[in-house]
Design an enzyme around this catalytic site. Structure first.
Site, PDB file in Angstrom:
ATOM      1  N   LYS A 209      35.161 -29.670 -44.154  1.00  0.00           N
ATOM      2  CA  LYS A 209      36.340 -29.613 -43.277  1.00  0.00           C
ATOM      3  C   LYS A 209      36.157 -30.546 -42.085  1.00  0.00           C
ATOM      4  O   LYS A 209      37.014 -31.357 -41.776  1.00  0.00           O
ATOM      5  CB  LYS A 209      36.574 -28.167 -42.815  1.00  0.00           C
ATOM      6  N   GLU A 215      24.039 -30.414 -43.100  1.00  0.00           N
ATOM      7  CA  GLU A 215      23.584 -30.237 -44.484  1.00  0.00           C
ATOM      8  C   GLU A 215      24.371 -31.141 -45.428  1.00  0.00           C
ATOM      9  O   GLU A 215      23.805 -31.858 -46.265  1.00  0.00           O
ATOM     10  CB  GLU A 215      23.784 -28.777 -44.940  1.00  0.00           C
ATOM     11  N   GLY A 280      37.569 -22.666 -42.941  1.00  0.00           N
ATOM     12  CA  GLY A 280      36.662 -23.051 -44.029  1.00  0.00           C
ATOM     13  C   GLY A 280      36.565 -21.988 -45.113  1.00  0.00           C
ATOM     14  O   GLY A 280      36.628 -22.277 -46.312  1.00  0.00           O
ATOM     15  N   ARG A 281      36.439 -20.733 -44.697  1.00  0.00           N
ATOM     16  CA  ARG A 281      36.260 -19.651 -45.688  1.00  0.00           C
ATOM     17  C   ARG A 281      37.564 -19.265 -46.355  1.00  0.00           C
ATOM     18  O   ARG A 281      37.597 -18.370 -47.189  1.00  0.00           O
ATOM     19  CB  ARG A 281      35.583 -18.448 -45.021  1.00  0.00           C
ATOM     20  N   GLU A 366      31.760 -13.641 -41.654  1.00  0.00           N
ATOM     21  CA  GLU A 366      32.031 -14.710 -40.686  1.00  0.00           C
ATOM     22  C   GLU A 366      33.347 -14.398 -39.966  1.00  0.00           C
ATOM     23  O   GLU A 366      33.551 -14.805 -38.830  1.00  0.00           O
ATOM     24  CB  GLU A 366      32.096 -16.080 -41.392  1.00  0.00           C
ATOM     25  N   HIS A 397      20.279  -1.087 -62.394  1.00  0.00           N
ATOM     26  CA  HIS A 397      18.836  -1.030 -62.620  1.00  0.00           C
ATOM     27  C   HIS A 397      18.058  -1.557 -61.418  1.00  0.00           C
ATOM     28  O   HIS A 397      16.874  -1.881 -61.533  1.00  0.00           O
ATOM     29  CB  HIS A 397      18.482  -1.818 -63.883  1.00  0.00           C
ATOM     30  N   LYS A 521      22.763 -23.972 -35.093  1.00  0.00           N
ATOM     31  CA  LYS A 521      22.916 -25.399 -35.446  1.00  0.00           C
ATOM     32  C   LYS A 521      22.397 -26.284 -34.318  1.00  0.00           C
ATOM     33  O   LYS A 521      21.671 -27.253 -34.544  1.00  0.00           O
ATOM     34  CB  LYS A 521      24.402 -25.729 -35.664  1.00  0.00           C
TER      35      LYS A 521
HETATM   36  O1  F6P Z   1      28.661 -23.082 -40.084  1.00  0.00           O
HETATM   37  C1  F6P Z   1      29.740 -22.361 -40.566  1.00  0.00           C
HETATM   38  C2  F6P Z   1      30.811 -23.264 -41.083  1.00  0.00           C
HETATM   39  O2  F6P Z   1      31.480 -23.853 -40.032  1.00  0.00           O
HETATM   40  C3  F6P Z   1      31.760 -22.495 -41.985  1.00  0.00           C
HETATM   41  O3  F6P Z   1      32.747 -21.848 -41.303  1.00  0.00           O
HETATM   42  C4  F6P Z   1      32.230 -23.579 -42.876  1.00  0.00           C
HETATM   43  O4  F6P Z   1      32.810 -23.055 -44.039  1.00  0.00           O
HETATM   44  C5  F6P Z   1      30.943 -24.321 -43.124  1.00  0.00           C
HETATM   45  O5  F6P Z   1      30.281 -24.285 -41.901  1.00  0.00           O
HETATM   46  C6  F6P Z   1      31.083 -25.723 -43.607  1.00  0.00           C
HETATM   47  O6  F6P Z   1      31.822 -26.495 -42.708  1.00  0.00           O
HETATM   48  P1  F6P Z   1      32.438 -27.872 -43.130  1.00  0.00           P
HETATM   49  O7  F6P Z   1      33.406 -27.613 -44.247  1.00  0.00           O
HETATM   50  O8  F6P Z   1      33.124 -28.384 -41.900  1.00  0.00           O
HETATM   51  O9  F6P Z   1      31.328 -28.765 -43.574  1.00  0.00           O
END
Ligand code: F6P
Length: 557
Positions: A209, A215, A280-281, A366, A397, A521
């Site tokens: 987003k 990452e 995002g979610r 979240e 189990h 972060k």
């Molecule tokens: O760190 C949490 C977050 O901001 C989530 O809300 C989001 O889904 C995820 O990181 C990834 O963010 P992006 O889509 O901006 O890479």
């Protein structure tokens, strides 16, 4: 939004619920025996989902008080404000319009002066066109070969939804076209995911987003390096051809920040946008779902969106007493705030939903793991519970022991479909029926338990009677659907989105921001030099962090 949130604990409904909780003597055995109409009254339909709430620890008075709580905390007004595009994400001053992502093309919704339905459908058309080209083989890599593997690079909402849905809809995937997913910055993830892939037939989708997530950008760079090295190594990319030529055939992106996509070197023609009013979610149904569209095709994806829309309409229009997301959200409030539950299990009896609990963890935790309300004041009650789960029967189990005989109250949602995607027979036995028998048995055992006398009647030694007794009265909700179609998956997702919304609205929190993820972060960025050997930065850290870094520096090879 104007004014502060209603403090739920000051409402008369809250006091009533506290009194009801105080005097509650849960007895599902007696409640079922004495009340023929209980199951019918508490079984509801929402789109294609059939939801049995009867095994919850509620009577009519509790349900009535919960509905009163929703009224007194303006939950349905908040719902209408969200659907209308008001800035209900207060701390980020944004509209919250994932429901607009699944509006039909002939609908219209103007938000902040812009018809968002037009925007949504024109982006969908671009994503569908891209997906069709990949699926048909019209999209070719640098050496003219069709794409065999799509690798989605994203994390959080840019990963969990696509992975979950790709798994859930395995039966609808195009054969010969695989999707893989890279999310973790642990280099093992990229290394193992790329194993065995041919750069000439691999297409990456960088899904982010913000296009600023460490990452995702790191993994995207690793993948670009892997691609270029592979193509140069095989001679597919000659010395006179620039890297960007290969990147333009093997990289696409999805983001709200298309300028950053271009800066990364991805051809703007391969970039699909979305909007800051999609969290995002809540974004699987935006262009973030591009890998899923490639896997199942535009037609199936449209069915998925229609399923979500059907649940949106149910939540928007069903009367409160028949409104499934409203009631399920209120039940969660009941368990969290009045009966002391700290967690909530989601137990799919559908193997293909094996990533659904993980997906729901981000959606629910979240969204509702907050301790201030949307006006900045502290919450006045407990908020988000811990969501967790694994598919049945595997969980049986592993951790069901605690559900049956432990000391914690863990409300659980059981989810199953009548028709499995892959059915098998074991001799005369339909294995899916054995599977469903487990679903029904577990909810029965959790609700009704087994008395000491029943254990004795089986001839058990008196000394082990207590250990073999089941108290019962463990609450469950059963959700069933005809099959795990794209539409049903969409309905399930939207159901939980709205459950989450209801809880947040009662508690007066902003379910759409996520400031709690930021500190870690920032600290990771600040600590990086120390981990890489900068002694000065290391010395500025607390003693525990210093010793962890020292351990790493000593043992690294
Ligand atoms: O760190 C949490 C977050 O901001 C989530 O809300 C989001 O889904 C995820 O990181 C990834 O963010 P992006 O889509 O901006 O890479």
């Amino acid at each position: 939004m104007t004014g502060g949130p209603v403090d739920p604990t000051t409402t008369s409904a809250w006091s009533d619920l506290a009194d009801l909780a105080e005097s509650l003597e849960p007895d599902l055995r007696a409640w079922f025996a004495e009340d023929d109409g209980r199951v019918e009254r508490l079984s509801l339909t929402a789109a294609d989902l059939w939801v049995d709430l009867s095994k919850n620890l509620v009577d009519d008075a509790v349900v009535a008080a919960l509905l009163a709580l929703a009224e007194q905390t303006d939950v349905l007004d908040h719902r209408d404000a969200m659907y209308a595009g008001e800035h209900v994400n207060v701390t980020e001053d944004r509209a919250v319009l994932h429901t607009a992502l699944r509006l039909p093309a002939d609908a219209s919704l103007e938000v902040d002066g812009q018809d968002v339905v037009d925007d949504v459908h024109s982006t969908l058309a671009e994503v569908y066109d891209f997906a069709e080209r990949v699926r048909s083989g019209a999209w070719v890599g640098i050496t003219g070969q069709r794409i065999r593997t799509v690798v989605n690079i994203g994390i959080g909402g840019s990963d969990l939804g696509p992975v979950m849905a790709y798994e859930a809809l395995a039966a609808y995937r195009q054969s010969g076209l695989e999707c893989r997913f890279i999310s973790n910055i642990d280099p093992t993830d990229t290394s193992t995911t790329l194993e065995g892939l041919d750069p000439e037939t691999t297409l990456f989708i960088v899904a982010s987003k913000t296009f600023g997530t460490l990452e995702t950008l790191t993994n995207a760079r690793l993948c670009r390096t892997w691609l270029i090295a592979g193509l140069r190594g095989s001679g597919a990319l000659g010395p006179d051809t620039e890297d960007r030529v290969a990147v333009s055939r093997h990289f696409a992106a999805v983001s709200t920040a298309l300028d950053k996509v271009a800066d990364f070197g991805i051809d703007p023609a391969n970039a699909f946008g979305f909007w800051d009013w999609v969290g995002g979610r809540y974004s699987l149904d935006s262009a973030i779902g591009t890998s899923l569209v490639v896997a199942i095709g535009p037609e199936r994806f449209a069915e998925f969106l229609a399923g979500m829309h059907a649940m949106d309409e149910h939540f928007r229009t069903a009367p409160p007493a028949e409104n499934v997301p409203l009631l399920m959200g209120l039940l969660n409030v009941w368990y969290t705030n009045f009966l002391g539950a700290q967690s909530h299990a989601v137990l799919p009896y559908a193997q293909l939903l094996h990533r659904f609990p993980a997906y729901l963890q981000q959606l629910t935790m979240e969204s509702n793991g907050k301790s201030v309300r949307w006006d900045g004041t502290p919450v006045t009650s407990g908020t988000g519970e811990i969501f967790w789960g694994e598919p049945g029967t595997n969980g049986q189990h592993a951790f069901y022991q605690l559900l049956h005989q432990g000391t914690q109250l863990v409300p659980a949602d059981f989810i199953a479909v009548a028709n499995p995607a892959y059915g098998l027979a074991d001799g005369d036995a339909d294995v899916h029926e054995l599977f469903l028998a487990n679903f029904f048995a577990q909810t029965q055992a959790l609700a009704f338990g087994k008395t000491a006398d029943e254990v004795r009647a089986e001839g058990a030694d008196e000394a082990v009677v207590p250990a073999r007794t089941f108290e019962g009265n463990n609450p469950t909700t059963s959700i069933m659907a005809p099959e795990l179609s794209p539409s049903v998956l969409g309905q399930l997702i939207a159901l939980y989105e709205h459950i989450t919304f209801v809880q947040g609205a009662v508690w007066g929190i902003d379910s759409f921001d996520q400031w709690g993820v930021e500190l870690g972060k920032q600290l990771a960025q600040a600590l990086s030099p120390a981990v890489a050997g900068d002694a000065e930065v290391a010395a500025e850290q607390d003693a525990s962090t210093q010793s962890l870094i020292a351990y790493y520096r000593k043992h690294r090879r």
